[in-house]
Write a protein that holds these residues in place. Structure first.
Motif, mmCIF file in Angstrom:
data_model
loop_
_atom_site.group_PDB
_atom_site.id
_atom_site.type_symbol
_atom_site.label_atom_id
_atom_site.label_comp_id
_atom_site.label_asym_id
_atom_site.label_seq_id
_atom_site.Cartn_x
_atom_site.Cartn_y
_atom_site.Cartn_z
ATOM 1 N N ARG A 154 0.814 -1.212 0.000
ATOM 2 C CA ARG A 154 0.000 0.000 0.000
ATOM 3 C C ARG A 154 0.851 1.268 0.000
ATOM 4 O O ARG A 154 0.405 2.319 -0.442
ATOM 5 N N ARG A 155 2.067 1.172 0.483
ATOM 6 C CA ARG A 155 2.952 2.340 0.533
ATOM 7 C C ARG A 155 3.456 2.741 -0.850
ATOM 8 O O ARG A 155 3.674 3.929 -1.115
ATOM 9 N N TYR A 156 3.652 1.787 -1.730
ATOM 10 C CA TYR A 156 4.213 2.071 -3.049
ATOM 11 C C TYR A 156 3.318 3.049 -3.822
ATOM 12 O O TYR A 156 2.091 2.941 -3.777
ATOM 13 N N PRO A 157 3.881 4.054 -4.535
ATOM 14 C CA PRO A 157 5.284 4.230 -4.907
ATOM 15 C C PRO A 157 6.073 5.169 -3.982
ATOM 16 O O PRO A 157 7.154 5.635 -4.350
ATOM 17 N N PHE A 158 5.519 5.456 -2.804
ATOM 18 C CA PHE A 158 6.170 6.396 -1.901
ATOM 19 C C PHE A 158 6.984 5.672 -0.840
ATOM 20 O O PHE A 158 6.736 4.507 -0.539
ATOM 21 N N LEU A 159 7.944 6.373 -0.266
ATOM 22 C CA LEU A 159 8.649 5.914 0.928
ATOM 23 C C LEU A 159 9.490 7.061 1.469
ATOM 24 O O LEU A 159 9.740 8.058 0.782
ATOM 25 N N LEU A 160 9.920 6.920 2.715
ATOM 26 C CA LEU A 160 10.813 7.893 3.328
ATOM 27 C C LEU A 160 12.250 7.425 3.142
ATOM 28 O O LEU A 160 12.553 6.252 3.360
ATOM 29 N N ALA A 161 13.124 8.327 2.723
ATOM 30 C CA ALA A 161 14.513 7.961 2.470
ATOM 31 C C ALA A 161 15.442 9.098 2.872
ATOM 32 O O ALA A 161 15.042 10.267 2.902
ATOM 33 N N LYS A 162 16.679 8.733 3.173
ATOM 34 C CA LYS A 162 17.700 9.725 3.492
ATOM 35 C C LYS A 162 18.253 10.332 2.207
ATOM 36 O O LYS A 162 18.667 9.612 1.303
ATOM 37 N N LEU A 163 18.241 11.651 2.133
ATOM 38 C CA LEU A 163 18.880 12.323 1.000
ATOM 39 C C LEU A 163 20.337 12.630 1.311
ATOM 40 O O LEU A 163 21.174 12.723 0.416
ATOM 41 N N ASP A 164 20.621 12.771 2.592
ATOM 42 C CA ASP A 164 21.978 13.039 3.058
ATOM 43 C C ASP A 164 22.355 11.957 4.057
ATOM 44 O O ASP A 164 21.751 11.857 5.124
ATOM 45 N N GLN A 165 23.332 11.133 3.706
ATOM 46 C CA GLN A 165 23.721 10.028 4.579
ATOM 47 C C GLN A 165 24.345 10.499 5.883
ATOM 48 O O GLN A 165 24.484 9.717 6.833
ATOM 49 N N ASN A 166 24.708 11.774 5.947
ATOM 50 C CA ASN A 166 25.274 12.316 7.182
ATOM 51 C C ASN A 166 24.202 12.892 8.097
ATOM 52 O O ASN A 166 24.504 13.433 9.165
ATOM 53 N N SER A 167 22.955 12.784 7.690
ATOM 54 C CA SER A 167 21.836 13.295 8.476
ATOM 55 C C SER A 167 20.823 12.188 8.704
ATOM 56 O O SER A 167 20.696 11.259 7.896
ATOM 57 N N ASP A 168 20.106 12.281 9.823
ATOM 58 C CA ASP A 168 19.060 11.302 10.123
ATOM 59 C C ASP A 168 17.709 11.722 9.556
ATOM 60 O O ASP A 168 16.715 11.002 9.716
ATOM 61 N N ASN A 169 17.658 12.882 8.902
ATOM 62 C CA ASN A 169 16.395 13.369 8.346
ATOM 63 C C ASN A 169 15.949 12.504 7.166
ATOM 64 O O ASN A 169 16.755 12.095 6.328
ATOM 65 N N LEU A 170 14.648 12.233 7.124
ATOM 66 C CA LEU A 170 14.067 11.445 6.046
ATOM 67 C C LEU A 170 13.151 12.323 5.207
ATOM 68 O O LEU A 170 12.426 13.164 5.739
ATOM 69 N N SER A 171 13.189 12.133 3.896
ATOM 70 C CA SER A 171 12.361 12.902 2.973
ATOM 71 C C SER A 171 11.395 11.979 2.250
ATOM 72 O O SER A 171 11.713 10.813 1.976
ATOM 73 N N LEU A 172 10.217 12.501 1.925
ATOM 74 C CA LEU A 172 9.237 11.716 1.187
ATOM 75 C C LEU A 172 9.674 11.624 -0.272
ATOM 76 O O LEU A 172 9.823 12.636 -0.954
ATOM 77 N N CYS A 173 9.880 10.403 -0.732
ATOM 78 C CA CYS A 173 10.318 10.156 -2.104
ATOM 79 C C CYS A 173 9.308 9.248 -2.801
ATOM 80 O O CYS A 173 8.423 8.683 -2.167
ATOM 81 N N PHE A 174 9.459 9.120 -4.113
ATOM 82 C CA PHE A 174 8.567 8.241 -4.865
ATOM 83 C C PHE A 174 9.293 7.662 -6.065
ATOM 84 O O PHE A 174 10.352 8.160 -6.482
ATOM 85 N N ASP A 175 8.710 6.613 -6.618
ATOM 86 C CA ASP A 175 9.260 5.956 -7.792
ATOM 87 C C ASP A 175 8.591 6.557 -9.030
ATOM 88 O O ASP A 175 7.411 6.299 -9.295
ATOM 89 N N PRO A 176 9.315 7.353 -9.825
ATOM 90 C CA PRO A 176 8.708 8.008 -10.989
ATOM 91 C C PRO A 176 8.349 7.045 -12.114
ATOM 92 O O PRO A 176 7.586 7.394 -13.016
ATOM 93 N N SER A 177 8.870 5.815 -12.054
ATOM 94 C CA SER A 177 8.575 4.848 -13.109
ATOM 95 C C SER A 177 7.247 4.128 -12.879
ATOM 96 O O SER A 177 6.821 3.332 -13.712
ATOM 97 N N SER A 178 6.586 4.429 -11.769
ATOM 98 C CA SER A 178 5.380 3.689 -11.395
ATOM 99 C C SER A 178 4.153 4.058 -12.221
ATOM 100 O O SER A 178 3.183 3.307 -12.262
#
Length: 273
Positions: free
Chosen positions: A103-127
């Motif tokens: 149910r979560r697809y195509p979205f998920l939370l991911a790190k944009l900066d590996q030096n930070s613990d902040n998560l950003s809402l991302c998505f799969d543009p191929s979906s």
């Protein structure tokens, strides 16, 4: 039979880009009645919160190898899904419980900066589920603020991450007490009872070691809710025979596929012993 997701990108996801108002301010998210990304997927990651609901429909097992994760089995062989057809439509009039991972697809939370613990809402543009469509839910308002739909998606993904953290703690408890073992199940066909099919490639709780645990440890797990999760997993394993029967029913049983390491006749397995 049940391998852990690839390290590069999670199962289903082909690409990932962060959602932002500058690039996606006029984009919409589609609502669909099919999940083509699930077609051909025989195992889907599961969180511990889902065990009570999922165990009614799916065998719950743990992936083989290091860092096991819980999986809901939708088929016993690679590429076989007995609940969704090739287009991603439910095969039954009453669909099964749909895992949150689907149910979560195509979205998920991911790190944009590996030096930070902040998560950003991302998505799969191929979906093809997010884009400049005339229909669907707006992702942003006219003021380029997140829409109510996006706020709901963000909340869902945040809860999924929290459930994922609790699932990791559950798995650590199983590993710390050496409760996981390599799984194996033999399933007989009515037309050939002398030659059962052996399924391997997954992990399961070792019931002998579970019975040997100290009483105080079992009481602790019962109080914190971990023990019922273990039993949900164990009870669900009987559903493997149901999945096998459904594979035969849709023409994807042993007669319709090449027997290999994951589905081998018992006489072949004996030669390996």
């Amino acid at each position: 039979m049940a391998s852990a997701p690839k390290a590069s990108l999670p199962v289903f996801y082909k690409e990932l880009i962060p959602l932002n108002s500058n690039d996606h301010g006029d984009w919409n998210a589609r609502t669909v009645d099919k999940a083509p990304w699930v077609a051909g997927q025989h195992a889907v990651p599961l969180t511990v919160e889902e065990f009570p609901s999922a165990q009614r429909n799916f065998p719950i097992v743990f992936s083989a190898g290091d860092r096991s994760v819980p999986l809901a089995l939708m088929g016993l062989n690679e590429g076989v899904n007995v609940f969704f057809d090739e287009d991603g439509a439910p095969r039954d009039d009453t669909p099964p419980y749909i895992p949150a991972y689907i149910r979560r697809y195509p979205f998920l939370l991911a790190k944009l900066d590996q030096n930070s613990d902040n998560l950003s809402l991302c998505f799969d543009p191929s979906s093809d589920l997010v884009g400049k469509f005339d229909e669907g839910h707006p992702l942003f308002t006219g003021d380029k603020e997140p829409s109510e739909h996006v706020k709901g998606l963000l909340q869902f993904c945040e809860k999924f991450e929290e459930a994922g953290n609790r699932t990791q703690l559950f798995m650590k408890e199983l590993e710390d007490h050496d409760l996981l073992m390599d799984g194996e199940i033999a399933i007989n066909r009515a037309d050939n009872p002398e030659q059962p099919f052996i399924y391997r490639g997954f992990r399961m709780v070792n019931q002998d070691k579970l019975r040997e645990l100290r009483g105080d440890q079992l009481r602790k797990w019962n109080e914190n809710g971990l023990l019922p999760l273990i039993f949900a997993h164990l009870f669900s394993l009987d559903l493997m025979r149901n999945i096998f029967a459904r594979q035969v029913e849709i023409g994807k049983g042993p007669q319709g596929m090449t027997a290999g390491a994951n589905a081998a006749p018992a006489e072949t397995a004996k030669k390996k012993k």
